[in-house]
Design an enzyme around this catalytic site. Structure first.
Site, PDB file in Angstrom:
ATOM      1  N   ASP A   1      -6.152  -1.370  -4.664  1.00 19.41           N
ATOM      2  CA  ASP A   1      -5.417  -0.355  -4.308  1.00 19.41           C
ATOM      3  C   ASP A   1      -4.263  -0.068  -5.330  1.00 19.41           C
ATOM      4  OD1 ASP A   1      -3.929   1.031  -2.445  1.00 19.41           O
ATOM      5  OD2 ASP A   1      -4.084  -1.097  -1.019  1.00 19.41           O
TER       6      ASP A   1
ATOM      7  N   HIS B   1      -2.123   2.076  -3.806  1.00 16.26           N
ATOM      8  CA  HIS B   1      -1.283   1.908  -2.935  1.00 16.26           C
ATOM      9  C   HIS B   1      -0.193   2.815  -2.603  1.00 16.26           C
ATOM     10  CE1 HIS B   1       1.861  -0.601  -0.262  1.00 16.26           C
ATOM     11  NE2 HIS B   1       0.675  -0.755   0.320  1.00 16.26           N
TER      12      HIS B   1
ATOM     13  N   GLU C   1      -8.408   2.503  -4.688  1.00 11.01           N
ATOM     14  CA  GLU C   1      -7.564   3.031  -3.284  1.00 11.01           C
ATOM     15  C   GLU C   1      -6.483   3.200  -3.600  1.00 11.01           C
ATOM     16  OE1 GLU C   1      -7.876   0.197  -0.210  1.00 11.01           O
ATOM     17  OE2 GLU C   1      -5.769   0.719   0.077  1.00 11.01           O
TER      18      GLU C   1
ATOM     19  N   GLU D   1      -5.865   5.949   4.723  1.00 14.10           N
ATOM     20  CA  GLU D   1      -4.828   5.147   4.801  1.00 14.10           C
ATOM     21  C   GLU D   1      -3.521   5.575   6.055  1.00 14.10           C
ATOM     22  OE1 GLU D   1      -4.482   2.031   2.273  1.00 14.10           O
ATOM     23  OE2 GLU D   1      -2.257   2.072   3.437  1.00 14.10           O
TER      24      GLU D   1
ATOM     25  N   HIS E   1      -8.996   0.826   7.694  1.00 14.84           N
ATOM     26  CA  HIS E   1      -7.869   0.565   6.663  1.00 14.84           C
ATOM     27  C   HIS E   1      -7.109  -0.559   8.284  1.00 14.84           C
ATOM     28  CE1 HIS E   1      -3.338   0.441   6.383  1.00 14.84           C
ATOM     29  NE2 HIS E   1      -3.504   0.231   5.530  1.00 14.84           N
TER      30      HIS E   1
END
Ligand code: MG
Length: 381
Positions: free
Chosen positions: A182, A184, A208, A234, A284
């Site tokens: 991720d 992020h 991700e 997300e 998510h």
């Protein structure tokens, strides 16, 4: 049947639960929260209650459209998370009233269980390798890890090398483990290009949020050239947020959060859009038990759902963990890297309301950390 009351509960570690009551005694639960803004979402739920009190909770599609369109302004994390938790509770009520699980109401289960992955932490390669081995020992066959700490728009190569060293250590320790990395939203386009190229040999399950979703226009071309599956979503809250991303062809897995993206009603529609583009769904869910139950009901009837995030033991869960607010902690039946789809009516869980009320006394004021670069400017977390 008529809706009589909506009550929100801020509970540790960082969650907001919602109970919707009806005049015939059936109550439903939802989890309307966006992390770090629980009180704001609670206020939005209270405002939306004007549209709901006195209405039949079983008319979910109409109530959803009223909440979405009726206030003129729409979209975004606060409103869509408030609608999400309300929508979850309405489906829970409808399921309990009919004696069917939400998955049954949405067409019936097409799978009995779904694979889950575990988050692992660790700043040094030896730590991530040990965490991955521990997850393997607990039966997980897939893990997710953060790719890097904070990164400047242009940063030094040792930061890239550190990310590679952590992933390499995990790959060496557990060669058959599915590894998701991720980024992020911490990584900007120039460093994302470098990281994606260098990580390709490790045959990751997916990468991700290679960059923030707001930069999609600029990153689509470089990203599409990697063999690693790209996951994101997300920060996207509706079909309208997802449509250009799906049409771009650059994304392989979408990750809407049913507690942020308008609930079961909207997430189901987003997943169906993705199916038409041959794109997978990995919902998510770093949140609480009502959010996870919601995800599992959607997973149970969604063909392109492939793996489920879940927060058991996640580093955010300080003070209380995923199963603490459930009367029957065995309802999420973890076995052999899978979780069973709960088959009881509604969301399939029983919330321990006495314990919820007890923990509401403590509440929480969770905020994500504020990170700064070494020059003093704020860094993406
Ligand atoms: Mg993420």
């Amino acid at each position: 049947m008529k809706i009589t009351r909506l009550t929100t509960f801020e509970v540790p570690p960082r969650w907001l639960f919602l109970k919707i009551e009806t005049d015939d005694g059936i109550a439903g639960w939802g989890e309307p929260v966006v992390e770090g803004r629980a009180t704001t979402v609670a206020a939005c739920v209270e405002e939306l209650s004007d549209y709901l009190i006195g209405c039949d909770p079983r008319n979910i599609e109409d109530l959803w459209q009223v909440m979405y369109r009726g206030g003129f302004y729409r979209g975004g994390p606060i409103l869509m998370s408030a609608i999400a938790g309300i929508d979850q509770a309405l489906w829970d009520i409808k399921g309990k009233a009919s004696g069917m699980s939400v998955a049954q109401l949405l067409g019936g289960r097409l799978r009995d269980r779904i694979k889950v992955y575990s988050w692992i932490g660790g700043d040094r390669p030896a730590d991530t390798a040990a965490a991955a081995q521990a997850a393997a020992d607990r039966g997980f066959t897939a893990i997710k890890m953060n790719g890097t700490a904070e990164l400047q728009i242009i940063d030094t190569w040792d930061r890239v090398q550190a990310a590679l060293d952590r992933v390499a250590a995990v790959r060496d320790a557990v060669p058959t483990m599915g590894i998701a990395v991720d980024f992020h939203g911490r990584v900007h386009k120039p460093m994302a290009k470098a990281l994606l190229k260098e990580l390709e040999p490790y045959r990751l399950m997916f990468i991700e949020e290679p960059v923030l979703s707001e930069h999609l226009d600029s990153f689509l071309n470089p990203m599409i050239n990697t063999a690693t599956p790209i996951a994101l979503g997300e920060w996207l809250y509706s079909r309208w947020d997802f449509k250009s991303i799906l049409a771009s062809g650059a994304v392989d897995i979408i990750q809407p959060d049913p507690s942020h993206a308008g609930g079961i009603t909207e997430t189901r529609k987003i997943a169906t859009m993705a199916e038409a583009y041959d794109v997978a769904v990995a919902l998510h869910c770093p949140l609480g038990p009502i959010a996870l139950a919601t995800c599992l009901q959607i997973d149970g009837c969604t063909y392109n759902a492939v793996i489920q995030e879940q927060s058991l033991g996640i580093h955010y869960n300080v003070g209380n963990d995923l199963l603490d607010y459930l009367t029957d902690r065995s309802v999420f039946d973890y076995a052999e890297a899978f979780v069973a789809i709960p088959s009881g009516p509604g969301l399939g869980i029983d919330v321990n309301e006495d314990y919820v009320r007890e923990r509401t006394e403590q509440g929480h004021r969770w905020r994500n950390p504020i990170w700064r670069h070494e020059d003093g400017s704020i860094a993406e977390w």
